[in-house]
Design an enzyme around this catalytic site. Structure first.
Site, PDB file in Angstrom:
ATOM      1  N   ASP A  34       0.678  -1.174  -0.026  1.00  0.00           N
ATOM      2  CA  ASP A  34      -0.080   0.019   0.170  1.00  0.00           C
ATOM      3  C   ASP A  34       0.763   1.341  -0.050  1.00  0.00           C
ATOM      4  O   ASP A  34       1.396   1.784   0.988  1.00  0.00           O
ATOM      5  CB  ASP A  34      -0.759  -0.046   1.185  1.00  0.00           C
ATOM      6  CG  ASP A  34      -1.751   1.335   1.239  1.00  0.00           C
ATOM      7  OD1 ASP A  34      -2.382   1.468   2.431  1.00  0.00           O
ATOM      8  OD2 ASP A  34      -1.777   1.818   0.292  1.00  0.00           O
ATOM      9  N   ASP A 210      -1.545   5.593  -4.942  1.00  0.00           N
ATOM     10  CA  ASP A 210      -2.050   4.766  -3.888  1.00  0.00           C
ATOM     11  C   ASP A 210      -2.279   3.373  -4.571  1.00  0.00           C
ATOM     12  O   ASP A 210      -3.269   3.385  -4.953  1.00  0.00           O
ATOM     13  CB  ASP A 210      -3.022   5.650  -3.226  1.00  0.00           C
ATOM     14  CG  ASP A 210      -3.401   4.669  -1.965  1.00  0.00           C
ATOM     15  OD1 ASP A 210      -4.479   5.031  -1.506  1.00  0.00           O
ATOM     16  OD2 ASP A 210      -2.905   3.421  -1.661  1.00  0.00           O
TER      17      ASP A 210
HETATM   18  C1  601 Z   1     -10.384  -2.540   3.888  1.00  0.00           C
HETATM   19  N1  601 Z   1      -9.006  -2.652   3.287  1.00  0.00           N
HETATM   20  C2  601 Z   1      -8.517  -4.125   2.783  1.00  0.00           C
HETATM   21  C3  601 Z   1      -8.243  -1.548   2.779  1.00  0.00           C
HETATM   22  C4  601 Z   1      -6.876  -1.708   2.112  1.00  0.00           C
HETATM   23  C5  601 Z   1      -6.493  -0.483   1.898  1.00  0.00           C
HETATM   24  C6  601 Z   1      -7.013   0.886   2.084  1.00  0.00           C
HETATM   25  C7  601 Z   1      -6.326   1.952   1.734  1.00  0.00           C
HETATM   26  O1  601 Z   1      -6.873   3.242   1.763  1.00  0.00           O
HETATM   27  N2  601 Z   1      -5.035   2.034   1.215  1.00  0.00           N
HETATM   28  N3  601 Z   1      -4.600   3.084   0.861  1.00  0.00           N
HETATM   29  C8  601 Z   1      -8.343   1.008   2.547  1.00  0.00           C
HETATM   30  C9  601 Z   1      -8.987  -0.301   2.855  1.00  0.00           C
END
Ligand code: 601
Length: 325
Positions: A34, A210
């Protein structure tokens, strides 16, 4: 040093998971890399059974290299309202053959429902800047930050694909992974993100790259203008986004990066990528991969954009490189 790991799409490119080895002997967990956050957190034996739903969990007590980081806690919330929190261990972490000893591994003592429901992901590996790591009282470094001094080059690349395995490489640029040249643009990391400015139809858009966000979120004017080309497309409040007939052929969506002297480069997102997914089982109406950022407060170039390009996250020179592929 260098590393190279496969990124596998899950649930129609909703997220991309990579196998990560943690501890001794190695425990392999599929993590969501991420570039929009900076915590490496995992489902663990510390996570309540009621919140674990098939995920592989990290067991620090069975790792001879794990050390509890005494007194340290973490707590994170994401743009979609999801969250998690817990405690911290230092342990050995290996990604695609690249090893960091004494990496902060954040074990979840609580995860929100959307993480519990996401049965294929065991957590996140943050690749944004360490300035937004949430560990307290002593903030911890990301895997990339810890690895950077040992890398052949201080960068990693993201090569995500539509409905096919892609790759993250650390420490080198694979020239066979892209076509043409790489256009670079400066990164503004003042908010801890990989912030940059692109040009869409002659309009400058400042946003973040992102990999942890599925869709593209841009200013309303750009989004409205795009969907005005699609007959039957409309903003639907019950879906909280733009929808259109699934049979629509969608226009490509392009943006320019690094528009300086050399004119920069253009990334073209195929219209088919913008036809993201049906809104329901009937498959009549589909939800767009390009949506408005007005409820977020920041523009996000998520996976729909990133999977149309080969992207260089250059931590040494604080720049982003974009190439076609
Ligand atoms: C609920 N999950 C699997 C997520 C995974 C990643 C993110 C996110 O904003 N990453 N920049 C949000 C939620």
């Amino acid at each position: 040093d260098s590393g190279s790991v496969t990124a596998s799409p899950r649930q129609q490119d909703t997220e991309y998971l990579c196998p990560v080895q943690i501890g001794s002997p190695a425990q392999t967990l599929p993590l969501d890399f991420d570039t929009g956050s900076s915590d490496l957190w995992v489902f663990s034996t510390d996570t309540p059974r009621s919140e674990v739903n098939g995920q592989t969990v990290y067991d620090a007590s069975s790792s001879s290299s794990a050390k509890r980081l005494s007194g340290a806690t973490w707590k994170i919330s994401y743009g979609d309202g999801s969250s998690s929190s817990g405690i911290v261990y230092l342990d050995t972490v290996t990604v695609g053959g690249l090893t960091v000893s004494r990496q902060a591994v954040e074990a979840a003592k609580q995860v929100s429902s959307s993480f519990s429901r996401d049965t294929s992901s065991s957590g996140l590996l943050g690749l944004a800047f360490s300035s937004i790591n949430t560990v307290s009282p002593n903030q911890q470094k990301t895997f990339f930050d810890n690895a950077m001094p040992h890398l052949d080059a201080p960068l990693f690349t993201a090569d995500l694909k539509h409905n096919a395995d892609g790759r993250y490489n650390f420490g080198y640029i694979d020239k066979s992974a892209y076509t043409g040249s790489i256009s670079y643009t400066p990164v503004d990391n003042s908010q801890g993100f990989w912030g940059f400015t692109a040009t869409v139809d002659g309009t400058d858009v400042t946003g973040i790259a992102d990999t942890g966000t599925t869709l593209i979120y841009l200013p309303d004017s750009i989004v409205t203008s795009y969907y005005s080309q699609v007959s039957g497309a409309r903003y639907d409040s019950s879906n909280a986004g733009y929808i259109f007939p699934c049979g629509s052929s969608m226009p490509d969506f392009s943006f320019n990066v690094g528009g300086g002297g050399g004119g920069g480069g253009t990334v073209t997102v195929p219209g088919s990528y913008v036809n993201f997914a049906p809104t329901d089982q009937t498959g009549q109406t589909c939800f767009g991969g390009l949506q408005s950022d007005s409820s977020i407060g920041i523009s996000i170039f998520g996976d729909i954009a990133l999977k149309a390009a080969f992207v260089v996250f250059d931590g040494g020179n604080k720049q982003l490189g974009w190439a076609a592929k």
